[in-house]
Design an enzyme around this catalytic site. Structure first.
Site, mmCIF file in Angstrom:
data_model
loop_
_atom_site.group_PDB
_atom_site.id
_atom_site.type_symbol
_atom_site.label_atom_id
_atom_site.label_comp_id
_atom_site.label_asym_id
_atom_site.label_seq_id
_atom_site.Cartn_x
_atom_site.Cartn_y
_atom_site.Cartn_z
ATOM 1 N N CYS A 49 0.840 -1.189 0.000
ATOM 2 C CA CYS A 49 0.000 0.000 0.000
ATOM 3 C C CYS A 49 0.879 1.243 0.000
ATOM 4 O O CYS A 49 1.885 1.313 0.695
ATOM 5 C CB CYS A 49 -0.951 0.075 1.184
ATOM 6 S SG CYS A 49 -2.122 -1.260 1.225
ATOM 7 N N ARG A 95 4.025 -0.254 -4.710
ATOM 8 C CA ARG A 95 3.720 -0.708 -3.350
ATOM 9 C C ARG A 95 2.396 -1.485 -3.274
ATOM 10 O O ARG A 95 2.040 -2.020 -2.233
ATOM 11 C CB ARG A 95 3.657 0.492 -2.402
ATOM 12 C CG ARG A 95 4.978 1.237 -2.294
ATOM 13 C CD ARG A 95 4.876 2.313 -1.254
ATOM 14 N NE ARG A 95 4.595 1.765 0.041
ATOM 15 C CZ ARG A 95 5.494 1.401 0.939
ATOM 16 N NH1 ARG A 95 6.770 1.550 0.667
ATOM 17 N NH2 ARG A 95 5.141 0.907 2.096
ATOM 18 N N TRP A 147 -2.748 -2.706 -1.757
ATOM 19 C CA TRP A 147 -2.436 -4.138 -1.865
ATOM 20 C C TRP A 147 -3.337 -4.791 -0.841
ATOM 21 O O TRP A 147 -3.164 -4.602 0.366
ATOM 22 C CB TRP A 147 -0.965 -4.381 -1.545
ATOM 23 C CG TRP A 147 -0.515 -5.788 -1.838
ATOM 24 C CD1 TRP A 147 -0.062 -6.273 -3.020
ATOM 25 C CD2 TRP A 147 -0.444 -6.881 -0.912
ATOM 26 N NE1 TRP A 147 0.262 -7.602 -2.901
ATOM 27 C CE2 TRP A 147 0.044 -8.002 -1.611
ATOM 28 C CE3 TRP A 147 -0.756 -7.027 0.440
ATOM 29 C CZ2 TRP A 147 0.228 -9.239 -1.012
ATOM 30 C CZ3 TRP A 147 -0.568 -8.268 1.037
ATOM 31 C CH2 TRP A 147 -0.078 -9.365 0.307
ATOM 32 N N ASN A 200 -1.969 2.188 5.670
ATOM 33 C CA ASN A 200 -1.110 1.093 5.240
ATOM 34 C C ASN A 200 -0.777 0.277 6.477
ATOM 35 O O ASN A 200 -0.352 0.843 7.474
ATOM 36 C CB ASN A 200 0.165 1.687 4.607
ATOM 37 C CG ASN A 200 1.262 0.664 4.410
ATOM 38 O OD1 ASN A 200 0.998 -0.526 4.287
ATOM 39 N ND2 ASN A 200 2.497 1.135 4.398
ATOM 40 N N GLY A 201 -1.008 -1.026 6.427
ATOM 41 C CA GLY A 201 -0.685 -1.857 7.591
ATOM 42 C C GLY A 201 -1.875 -2.682 8.003
ATOM 43 O O GLY A 201 -2.778 -2.948 7.206
ATOM 44 N N GLU A 233 17.921 -17.523 -7.020
ATOM 45 C CA GLU A 233 17.513 -16.159 -7.367
ATOM 46 C C GLU A 233 16.974 -16.103 -8.805
ATOM 47 O O GLU A 233 15.983 -15.431 -9.078
ATOM 48 C CB GLU A 233 18.702 -15.200 -7.172
ATOM 49 C CG GLU A 233 18.488 -13.772 -7.628
ATOM 50 C CD GLU A 233 17.315 -13.057 -6.953
ATOM 51 O OE1 GLU A 233 16.759 -13.579 -5.960
ATOM 52 O OE2 GLU A 233 16.939 -11.978 -7.435
ATOM 53 N N LYS A 284 13.250 -14.868 -10.000
ATOM 54 C CA LYS A 284 12.996 -13.828 -11.014
ATOM 55 C C LYS A 284 12.026 -14.349 -12.073
ATOM 56 O O LYS A 284 11.083 -13.667 -12.451
ATOM 57 C CB LYS A 284 14.305 -13.388 -11.705
ATOM 58 C CG LYS A 284 15.304 -12.620 -10.858
ATOM 59 C CD LYS A 284 14.891 -11.230 -10.482
ATOM 60 C CE LYS A 284 14.119 -11.198 -9.225
ATOM 61 N NZ LYS A 284 14.699 -10.828 -7.986
ATOM 62 N N GLU A 293 8.359 -14.871 -10.516
ATOM 63 C CA GLU A 293 7.543 -13.734 -10.103
ATOM 64 C C GLU A 293 7.103 -12.843 -11.259
ATOM 65 O O GLU A 293 6.078 -12.183 -11.157
ATOM 66 C CB GLU A 293 8.200 -12.922 -8.974
ATOM 67 C CG GLU A 293 9.473 -12.224 -9.284
ATOM 68 C CD GLU A 293 10.049 -11.489 -8.068
ATOM 69 O OE1 GLU A 293 9.308 -11.056 -7.182
ATOM 70 O OE2 GLU A 293 11.281 -11.339 -8.029
ATOM 71 N N HIS A 321 17.785 -36.578 -5.771
ATOM 72 C CA HIS A 321 17.163 -37.141 -4.573
ATOM 73 C C HIS A 321 15.636 -37.046 -4.610
ATOM 74 O O HIS A 321 14.991 -37.139 -3.577
ATOM 75 C CB HIS A 321 17.715 -36.455 -3.316
ATOM 76 C CG HIS A 321 19.180 -36.728 -3.118
ATOM 77 N ND1 HIS A 321 19.656 -37.951 -2.702
ATOM 78 C CD2 HIS A 321 20.272 -35.952 -3.328
ATOM 79 C CE1 HIS A 321 20.971 -37.910 -2.646
ATOM 80 N NE2 HIS A 321 21.374 -36.710 -3.025
ATOM 81 N N LYS A 365 6.017 -4.152 -3.688
ATOM 82 C CA LYS A 365 7.454 -3.943 -3.520
ATOM 83 C C LYS A 365 7.912 -4.119 -2.076
ATOM 84 O O LYS A 365 8.872 -4.835 -1.811
ATOM 85 C CB LYS A 365 7.808 -2.551 -4.036
ATOM 86 C CG LYS A 365 9.286 -2.211 -3.973
ATOM 87 C CD LYS A 365 10.069 -2.969 -5.009
ATOM 88 C CE LYS A 365 11.551 -2.660 -4.996
ATOM 89 N NZ LYS A 365 12.301 -3.722 -5.693
HETATM 90 O O1 M6R Z 1 13.055 -4.846 0.618
HETATM 91 P P1 M6R Z 1 13.562 -6.188 0.923
HETATM 92 O O2 M6R Z 1 14.891 -6.479 0.314
HETATM 93 O O3 M6R Z 1 13.573 -6.506 2.398
HETATM 94 O O4 M6R Z 1 12.515 -7.171 0.266
HETATM 95 C C1 M6R Z 1 12.570 -8.553 0.435
HETATM 96 C C2 M6R Z 1 11.669 -9.268 -0.549
HETATM 97 O O5 M6R Z 1 10.334 -8.920 -0.322
HETATM 98 C C3 M6R Z 1 12.030 -8.944 -1.999
HETATM 99 O O6 M6R Z 1 13.365 -9.238 -2.265
HETATM 100 C C4 M6R Z 1 11.132 -9.754 -2.957
HETATM 101 O O7 M6R Z 1 11.428 -11.119 -2.843
HETATM 102 C C5 M6R Z 1 11.297 -9.266 -4.396
HETATM 103 N N1 M6R Z 1 10.029 -9.276 -5.047
HETATM 104 C C6 M6R Z 1 12.219 -10.112 -5.207
HETATM 105 O O8 M6R Z 1 12.341 -9.679 -6.516
#
Ligand code: M6R
Length: 589
Positions: free
Chosen positions: A2, A27, A73, A99-100, A468, A472, A475, A491, A584
C-alpha cells in the site's frame, strides 16, 4: 505494501496526489483512490479498481490545496471499489488512508456497531475514521479525537487523516513507513520518498509512534508513546528525481537491470573505514546470523558462501520469518546482519526486534536511507543503489553481494584486492546488459515462452544464483521455476524431468566437474540443457557465456537471468514492473 501520498500547500493537491500514486504504485496495485478537500467543505472521492494507468488525468477533479491518496495491496477484504481507500466516517467528514494492519479491528468494529456506527467495507481501515468520529461526537476536537483513537487501535500502521471542515492533516506512524517532504510553505506525506522527489529533497522521517499535524504552514510532531511534543530533524536526500523515472526505457525492470554497472561502482567507492568497522564487529561477535527475505535472503546465502571461502568465517543464515524459532542461540555477543532493499520488510524487522530483545547487536545493509530497518539497527551500510521501483529486485541484489564480498575480503585482510576485483568487473557488467547479450537471450526466451516448468541447478555460489534466477522467472513470467543445489535433484525432483524439460545449469571453473555430471543425469532423461558459465559443453542445447569471475560469479551470472525473466514476461504478456499479487515492500508479517 500500500502506498500513501498526501499534500498540503499552495499547489493543486489533486495533480500531486495522482502523480505521486503513479510513482508509488509498486507498493500495491489492486486499486487506488483519492479524497480531495473541496472549498465547500466536503470531499470529492474517486476510487478505481486496478492500476492507476499512465493516462489517468485529473480532468473533472477539483483543484484543491489539501488531499490524500492511496494505492492498495489488499489484506482485509477483497479487491473492490468499496474496499478501496480513502475510507470515510459515517458522517462523511473524516477521510483516512492506511497502510498496515489493525489487529483488533473486529473488536473495535463490534464496539462501534453497538454505538450505532455502520460499516460499508470489509476492511480493517474503516474503523479508524469512525473511531475518530466517535470521539468527536463526544466533544473532542479533530486533533484530540485522532490522538484518543490511538488508544483503541492495535497493530502496525501508517495513517493519514483529514477532516472536511478543518485545514489540518494528521499523519501517524506505528511500525509502517511514513515520511514527510518539506517544501516551501508546503508539505508532502508519503510511504516512500520517490512520491514527492519532483518537488523536494528535504525530508523528515517520522519515528515510531509519531503523530504529525500539518496545519497550514506549520508542522508539529507529537509522540504518543512518550506523550510529548518532539523535534525531528530534516534530512537532505541525495536521490535524484530522474533516478526514479523510466527515462528512455519501457520498463523499470530493464532500466534497473541496466544500472548494475553504476551500482557496483557505488559499492567500490564505499569508505574503506566503514567496511573495516563492520568487519571488526564481525570479528568480535560470537555467533553471526544473516537474516532477510526473498531476493535479499539470496544475498545472505551468497554471503554465507563468500564468508566461508574468502574470510574463513562461519555465519548462520535464516529467512527472517523463521528467525524467531532460533533465537535461543542469541545473546549479547551475537551479531545479526539484516539485509533489505526497502528497509521496511516486516519479517526482517520482526527478526531484528527479537534479536535486540536478546541483547544481540544488529548491523543492516539497506538501500533506503531513514528506513525502519536502518533506524532499528546499531550500524548500517547504505547500498547507494538509488531508488529501485520495479517490484523485482535486481540492482539492489547485485549491490548487496558486492558489499558482502568487500566485507569478506576485509575479513581476510584483502579489502583493496576485493575492491579491485569489483572495479575490474564494471566494464564486463556493461557487456552483460548490452544489446548483443539481450538479443542472444531473446532467442532463448522465444524457445521457453510456452514452457510450464523450468529447473535450475548450481553448486557453491551458483546455488543461490539458481535460487535467485528461479525467483525472477517465477515472479514476473509466472512460469513455475524450481532451483536446487546441483547434487540435490537426483534425490527426488529428477522424477519430473522429461523429454524437453528446460534445465538451466550454472557452472564455474571450481564446480564444473560435479555440476556437469549432474547435467548429464538430466540430459539422460531428455532435458533441454541451458548452460550459463565460462565454458561451453556438448551437453548444452543452449549456451550463455559468462566469463569466470570466481567469487563474483553470482553478480555476473544473475544478470542474463534477470534479462531472461524480463523477456519472458514481455513475450507472455505479463507486466514486468508490477507482477500479479505482489508489492514492492512487504510490510505485513
Ligand atoms: O526490501 P527487501 O529487500 O527486504 O525485500 C525482500 C523481498 O520482499 C524482496 O526481495 C522480494 O522477494 C522481491 N520481489 C524479489 O524480486
Amino acid at each position: 505494501m500500500c502506498g500513501i501520498i498526501a499534500y498540503h500547500g499552495p499547489r493543486n493537491a489533486t495533480e500531486i496526489i495522482v502523480k505521486g500514486l503513479k510513482t508509488l504504485e509498486y507498493r500495491g496495485y489492486d486499486s487506488w483512490g483519492v479524497a480531495i478537500k473541496n472549498n465547500d467543505k466536503d470531499f470529492t472521492i474517486k476510487k478505481i479498481v486496478g492500476k492507476i494507468t499512465e493516462s489517468t488525468d485529473v480532468d473533472g477533479m477539483p483543484k484543491s490545496n489539501i488531499g490524500i491518496g492511496h494505492t492498495r495491496w489488499a489484506t482485509h477484504g477483497g479487491v473492490s471499489e468499496k474496499n478501496s481507500h480513502p475510507h470515510l466516517s459515517n458522517s462523511g467528514k473524516i477521510a483516512v488512508v492506511h497502510n498496515g494492519i489493525i489487529e483488533n479491528y473486529q473488536e473495535q468494529r463490534d464496539f462501534l456497531i453497538k454505538q450505532g456506527f455502520k460499516f460499508e467495507s470489509e476492511t480493517d481501515t474503516e474503523i479508524i475514521p469512525n473511531t475518530i468520529e466517535y470521539h468527536m461526537n463526544r466533544g473532542y476536537d479533530f486533533i484530540d479525537a485522532a490522538k484518543r483513537s490511538l488508544n483503541h487501535i492495535n497493530g502496525q500502521f501508517a495513517i493519514v487523516v483529514m477532516h472536511s471542515q478543518h485545514n489540518q492533516i494528521v499523519a501517524i506512524r506505528k511500525e509502517a513507513p511514513l515520511v514527510i517532504g518539506v517544501g516551501k510553505k508546503e508539505f508532502f506525506i508519503a510511504s516512500d520518498i520517490p512520491a514527492f522527489l519532483d518537488y523536494t529533497k528535504q525530508v523528515i522521517f517520522l519515528e515510531e509512534n509519531d503523530l504529525a499535524i500539518i496545519d497550514n504552514e506549520d508542522l508539529s510532531i507529537f509522540n504518543f508513546k512518550e506523550n510529548l511534543v518532539v523535534n525531528r530533524k530534516t534530512t537532505s536526500i541525495d536521490w535524484d528525481a530522474e533516478q526514479a523515472k523510466k527515462g528512455d526505457f519501457d520498463h523499470y525492470l530493464m532500466k534497473e537491470i541496466s544500472e548494475q554497472a553504476d551500482v557496483i561502482s557505488k559499492v567500490v567507492s564505499l569508505p574503506a573505514k566503514q567496511i573495516k568497522d563492520i568487519a571488526n564487529e564481525i570479528r568480535e561477535a560470537q555467533g553471526i546470523f544473516f537474516v532477510a527475505c526473498g531476493t535479499s535472503a539470496h544475498s545472505c546465502m551468497n554471503g554465507m558462501y563468500l564468508f566461508s571461502k574468502t574470510a574463513k568465517t562461519h555465519v548462520n543464515f535464516c529467512v527472517a520469518s523463521e528467525f524467531e524459532y532460533f533465537t535461543h542461540f542469541l545473546n549479547k555477543k551475537s551479531l545479526v546482519i539484516a539485509i533489505s532493499q526497502s528497509g521496511e520488510t516486516a519479517d526482517t524487522l520482526a527478526a531484528i526486534r527479537v534479536a535486540k530483545e536478546r541483547g544481540a547487536k544488529v548491523i543492516s545493509i539497506v538501500n533506503v536511507m531513514g528506513s525502519s530497518i536502518m533506524r532499528a539497527s546499531h550500524k548500517t551500510i547504505l547500498q547507494g543503489a538509488g531508488p529501485e521501483i520495479c517490484v523485482l529486485s535486481t540492482k539492489a541484489y547485485t549491490s548487496q553481494i558486492a558489499i558482502l564480498s568487500l566485507i569478506a575480503h576485509e575479513l581476510a585482510g584483502q579489502q583493496e584486492e576485493g575492491r579491485s576485483k569489483l572495479k575490474e568487473l564494471i566494464r564486463y557488467i556493461y557487456y552483460l546488459t548490452s544489446k548483443a547479450m539481450r538479443d542472444h537471450i531473446k532467442e532463448l526466451s522465444e524457445r521457453l515462452r510456452y514452457t510450464q516448468h523450468i529447473y535450475l541447478i548450481g553448486r557453491g555460489l551458483q546455488h543461490p544464483t539458481a535460487l535467485e534466477a528461479a525467483l525472477k522467472i517465477k515472479e514476473v513470467s509466472y512460469i513455475h521455476a524450481e532451483a536446487y543445489a546441483g547434487g540435490e535433484l537426483k534425490h527426488g525432483t529428477i522424477a519430473l524431468i522429461d523429454k524437453g524439460t528446460p534445465c538451466i545449469v550454472f557452472t564455474s571453473d571450481r564446480t564444473e566437474k560435479e555440476i556437469m555430471s549432474n547435467a548429464s543425469e538430466l540430459k539422460a532423461r531428455g532435458a533441454y540443457i541451458i548452460g550459463v558459465g565460462p565454458k561451453n559443453n556438448e551437453l548444452f542445447d543452449f549456451y550463455i557465456k559468462v566469463r569466470e569471475a570466481e567469487d563474483l560469479n553470482s553478480i555476473c551470472q544473475i544478470i542474463p537471468m534477470q534479462i531472461l525473466a524480463y523477456q519472458l514476461a514481455l513475450l507472455r504478456g505479463c507486466d514486468p514492473d508490477k507482477p500479479r499479487n505482489l508489492a514492492k515492500s512487504v510490510t505485513v508479517k
